[in-house]
Design an enzyme around this catalytic site. Structure first.
Site, PDB file in Angstrom:
ATOM      1  N   THR A 226      -5.679 -21.729 -14.425  1.00 27.87           N
ATOM      2  CA  THR A 226      -5.119 -22.572 -13.368  1.00 27.87           C
ATOM      3  C   THR A 226      -4.616 -21.650 -12.258  1.00 27.87           C
ATOM      4  O   THR A 226      -4.156 -20.535 -12.535  1.00 27.87           O
ATOM      5  CB  THR A 226      -3.986 -23.468 -13.895  1.00 27.87           C
ATOM      6  OG1 THR A 226      -3.001 -22.668 -14.540  1.00 27.87           O
ATOM      7  CG2 THR A 226      -4.518 -24.494 -14.884  1.00 27.87           C
TER       8      THR A 226
ATOM      9  N   VAL B  82      -2.024 -21.444  -9.875  1.00 28.55           N
ATOM     10  CA  VAL B  82      -0.650 -20.947  -9.726  1.00 28.55           C
ATOM     11  C   VAL B  82      -0.278 -20.009 -10.865  1.00 28.55           C
ATOM     12  O   VAL B  82       0.317 -18.939 -10.657  1.00 28.55           O
ATOM     13  CB  VAL B  82       0.345 -22.125  -9.630  1.00 28.55           C
ATOM     14  CG1 VAL B  82       1.786 -21.599  -9.572  1.00 28.55           C
ATOM     15  CG2 VAL B  82       0.060 -22.984  -8.411  1.00 28.55           C
ATOM     16  N   CYS B  83      -0.641 -20.375 -12.083  1.00 21.87           N
ATOM     17  CA  CYS B  83      -0.337 -19.543 -13.250  1.00 21.87           C
ATOM     18  C   CYS B  83      -0.974 -18.161 -13.136  1.00 21.87           C
ATOM     19  O   CYS B  83      -0.382 -17.152 -13.528  1.00 21.87           O
ATOM     20  CB  CYS B  83      -0.836 -20.219 -14.528  1.00 21.87           C
ATOM     21  SG  CYS B  83      -0.128 -21.847 -14.823  1.00 21.87           S
ATOM     22  N   THR B  84      -2.170 -18.117 -12.577  1.00 20.66           N
ATOM     23  CA  THR B  84      -2.868 -16.841 -12.417  1.00 20.66           C
ATOM     24  C   THR B  84      -2.077 -15.889 -11.529  1.00 20.66           C
ATOM     25  O   THR B  84      -1.926 -14.704 -11.833  1.00 20.66           O
ATOM     26  CB  THR B  84      -4.275 -17.086 -11.834  1.00 20.66           C
ATOM     27  OG1 THR B  84      -5.020 -17.900 -12.742  1.00 20.66           O
ATOM     28  CG2 THR B  84      -5.011 -15.777 -11.602  1.00 20.66           C
TER      29      THR B  84
END
Length: 272
Positions: A84, A86-88
């Protein structure tokens, strides 16, 4: 306005004043006792000893989260899902701060409901996307059955996977070496976390524990207008006697109430 403290009869030399903050009888230890170690209703709150658990991670199996923490501070950092956007970026930015945390005796662990194989494959994307050529030195926990997420209250019932099971929120849990919860932050899936702010609160928490102080709003960019930029407050539990004994040249700010509770001290005058 802030006025200088009047040294008490028991005021000692600077060498004595700079003794270990743990010796301030009404300081950090007394303040910590205001927060119970156990929850009375099963809801984890500040001051509680966090739940222990066993798990599988990108760095192998753990029989005990508490044992892995050891005598370090710890950040448990959850994200909704691998692969995903943002998580990256969050994992990449966290990796950039890893050495900073390590130098301050802070261990990092991240978590999502994805399996370890997914984590490992996704981390290749994280490294490739981060412009600074990072390596991921911290473990990512696999919580596919959501046991840990449930214990820590980090499931988002409105954010479901393809099996209609809830995903984890963007949560940050900071624990001290006694495994007590010192800070908790929750973010929605649509908003990424600011790693500089997490670094700031780590510095504030460690300074508070060490020196029996509380950091003002916007610290360390506070009280510049009165010539005390970066100054900190004495904890409310610190008695006047202990304040005079352990804190060199603290200032009491005058307020209309006449109450002497705004007690500022410069960082260079803190007990070491």
């Amino acid at each position: 306005l802030c006025s200088s403290s009047a040294p008490s009869k028991n005021y000692q030399t600077q060498t004595d004043t700079m003794s270990c903050a743990a010796n301030v009888p009404s300081g950090s230890e007394a303040y910590g006792k205001l927060y119970p170690e156990k929850s009375s209703d099963g809801i984890m709150r500040l001051g509680n000893i966090v739940p222990d658990f066993s798990c599988n991670t990108t760095q192998g199996e753990w029989s005990s989260f508490h044992e892995w923490i050891g005598d370090s501070w710890c950040i448990l950092f959850s994200h909704p899902a691998d692969f995903t956007p943002v998580c990256t970026t969050e994992i990449g930015r966290l990796a950039l701060k890893y050495e900073w945390f390590k130098a301050r005796n802070v261990k990092i662990a991240t978590l999502s409901v994805d399996p370890v194989d997914s984590h490992n494959t996704w981390l290749e994307d994280v490294v490739a996307h981060c412009e600074n050529g990072v390596t991921i030195e911290f473990p990512i926990i696999a919580d596919a059955d959501r046991t840990i997420s449930t214990k820590y209250g980090m499931l988002d019932p409105a954010n479901l996977d393809d099996k209609s099971l809830p995903l984890t929120i963007r949560a940050v849990f900071i624990m001290d070496p006694e495994k007590k919860l010192k800070l908790q932050l929750n973010y929605p899936a649509s908003v990424g976390r600011n790693m500089d702010e997490i670094c700031r609160v780590i510095e504030a928490l460690q300074l508070s524990a060490k020196s029996s102080i509380a950091t003002p709003a916007n610290w360390p960019n506070n009280h510049d207008s009165i010539g005390m930029k970066g100054a900190v407050f004495l904890l409310p539990t610190v008695t006047t006697e202990d304040a005079d004994k352990y804190f060199k040249d603290y200032k009491t700010c005058e307020v209309p109430s006449g109450k002497d509770y705004l007690r500022l001290v410069k960082q260079e005058n803190l007990p070491q």
